[in-house]
Design an enzyme around this catalytic site. Structure first.
Site, mmCIF file in Angstrom:
data_model
loop_
_atom_site.group_PDB
_atom_site.id
_atom_site.type_symbol
_atom_site.label_atom_id
_atom_site.label_comp_id
_atom_site.label_asym_id
_atom_site.label_seq_id
_atom_site.Cartn_x
_atom_site.Cartn_y
_atom_site.Cartn_z
ATOM 1 N N GLU A 337 0.827 -1.204 0.000
ATOM 2 C CA GLU A 337 0.000 0.000 0.000
ATOM 3 C C GLU A 337 0.867 1.263 0.000
ATOM 4 O O GLU A 337 1.586 1.514 0.954
ATOM 5 C CB GLU A 337 -0.883 0.033 1.257
ATOM 6 N N TYR A 346 -6.882 12.141 7.545
ATOM 7 C CA TYR A 346 -7.094 10.705 7.338
ATOM 8 C C TYR A 346 -7.450 10.103 8.690
ATOM 9 O O TYR A 346 -6.761 10.327 9.674
ATOM 10 C CB TYR A 346 -5.833 10.075 6.753
ATOM 11 N N HIS A 367 0.591 -2.393 10.435
ATOM 12 C CA HIS A 367 0.286 -0.977 10.654
ATOM 13 C C HIS A 367 -1.178 -0.860 11.072
ATOM 14 O O HIS A 367 -1.865 -1.862 11.202
ATOM 15 C CB HIS A 367 0.596 -0.126 9.426
HETATM 16 FE FE FE2 Z 1 -3.195 -0.387 5.282
#
Ligand code: FE2
Length: 430
Positions: A337, A346, A367
């Site tokens: 990603e 975000y 993550h």
């Molecule tokens: Fe992710």
């Protein structure tokens, strides 16, 4: 305002003529094209590709490509435009984040000069993988770019662009995206300091994802994509053409500008899409679906459902789920990603991820929400809540990314990124 036309659907046959009567009817290459034009075909797929994937456009032009896109090319060094995994450097399996890089003011940088590759995978010669670039530019191109290695998906973050292509002109600004097909000449004019993300896609062309049980409406609707109408320059001056070909840049002089197409028809077209038209689908009960529900465009690979690249957006939307942790969960995904933030916040990193920044969470690198977001979402009153003023995006790929030397050593890498998870403590109670 430049005129545009709607695609209606991907692969639809479109046509446009800047001078009525220039477009041949009933045949593609008559013995003599009206108004003294040359007929030229640009193909975007093998001739025998299945009809649904076949892309090509016929152009009727004042000078054919061989006269207006250059010959006898010379190598043009470019210190920061890299191609394919082999051009990356050893990349640790860490979560990575980059601060927003300022647009330089001490030297002139056009769209080509200002292109900095951040991550790479695949191989342009093998037609697999992508590169994610950051463009930091402050002046308009006085030259032309043709990318034979891949199509270019441009995601403006700051500043507006006027993109002249062989098929016409597109204006694009933050919140919109534009796609330039592989091999099509274009030139980018700016209205000031500009920052943009670019996905250079060496693989199968981007297309709309299948909708499965969603049905015939939703996500990015085909009718909202727009392409230019034919437009040609009146005065065809000699021009410099830069060609990206085999992982390198090459430069040549051409007798005339390639923006001399008077009429065209076909289904290989540059297009613009405004992300505000994306119909977001999410949970109206509990949990949230996989982020694949946010896919705008997909470049499939040879393995079904396993994309060479998905272009995914996280636009404004309502969150209404009951008894759910609403931000993205902690995860380790096999897909890799690369993310950017066009504007706003975000939700997994409300403070740490700023507009113009970037992050990389490579294959199986853990993550998730930072400690602050985790605490807040774990204790929030779950009333319906609107996430507003936000537009993050992801270039997600089945191929692991390698960072470039510029990404690791260019000064924007945040060495303290992992500290955002440091306060997460063991709450276990036996
Ligand atoms: Fe992710």
């Amino acid at each position: 305002m430049t005129e545009l036309q709607y695609l209606g659907g991907f692969g639809n046959q479109l046509s446009s003529e800047a001078l009525p009567g220039s477009l041949p009817m009933g045949r593609n290459s008559p013995q003599r094209v009206a108004n003294g034009l040359y007929a030229e075909l640009l193909s975007g797929s093998a001739f025998t590709a299945p009809r649904a994937e076949n892309r090509r456009t016929w152009m009727y032009r004042r000078q054919p490509g061989v006269k207006c896109t250059g010959t006898a090319h010379q190598a043009l060094p470019h210190p920061t435009w890299k191609t394919g995994a082999a051009a990356g450097v050893a990349t640790p399996p860490d979560p990575m984040r980059w601060h927003a890089m300022p647009v330089p003011t001490d030297r002139a940088l056009d769209f080509i000069d200002g292109l900095h590759t951040i991550v790479v995978n695949g191989d342009a010669d093998a037609q697999t993988g992508i590169a994610a670039h950051l463009v930091l530019a402050n002046c308009s191109m006085q030259r032309v770019l043709i990318n034979a290695d891949g199509e270019m998906l441009i995601v403006p973050q700051q500043g507006a662009m006027t993109i002249t292509t062989e098929l016409g002109v597109l204006h694009v600004a933050a919140g919109q995206i534009v796609l330039i097909p592989r091999g099509m000449a274009f030139r980018v004019a700016l209205d000031g300091p500009t920052r943009a993300y670019v996905c250079e896609n060496y693989g199968a062309p981007f297309r709309l994802p299948e909708l499965g049980p969603i049905g015939s409406n939703g996500l990015a609707n085909a009718r909202d994509f727009q392409c230019p109408v034919a437009a040609f320059e009146a005065d065809l001056q000699p021009t410099t053409v830069v060609r990206k070909f085999g992982g390198q840049l090459w430069q040549a002089r051409a007798d005339a500008s390639p923006f001399n197409v008077v009429a065209w028809h076909g289904n290989l077209v540059p297009f613009r899409y405004d992300t505000k038209h994306f119909m977001v689908i999410g949970s109206i009960s509990f949990d949230h679906p996989d982020p694949s529900i946010f896919t705008v465009l997909t470049s499939p690979s040879d393995t079904p459902g396993t994309a060479n690249c998905d272009f995914v957006i996280f636009p404004p939307r309502w969150l209404v789920m009951e008894d759910s942790f609403r931000p993205p969960w902690f995860h380790r995904n096999v897909m890799s990603e690369f993310m950017g933030l066009v504007h706003g916040q975000y939700d997994a990193k409300p403070e740490g991820f700023k507009p113009g920044g970037m992050s990389l969470h490579n294959s199986l690198v853990p993550h998730g929400p930072d400690a602050e977001a985790f605490d807040k979402a774990s204790n929030a009153q779950l009333a319906p809540h609107k996430l507003d003023d936000t537009l993050a995006f992801m270039f997600e790929s089945r191929w692991r990314f390698r960072c470039t030397d510029f990404a690791l050593n260019g000064g924007a890498l945040d060495p303290r990124y992992a500290e955002c998870w440091a306060p997460l403590s063991d709450h276990f109670k036996a």
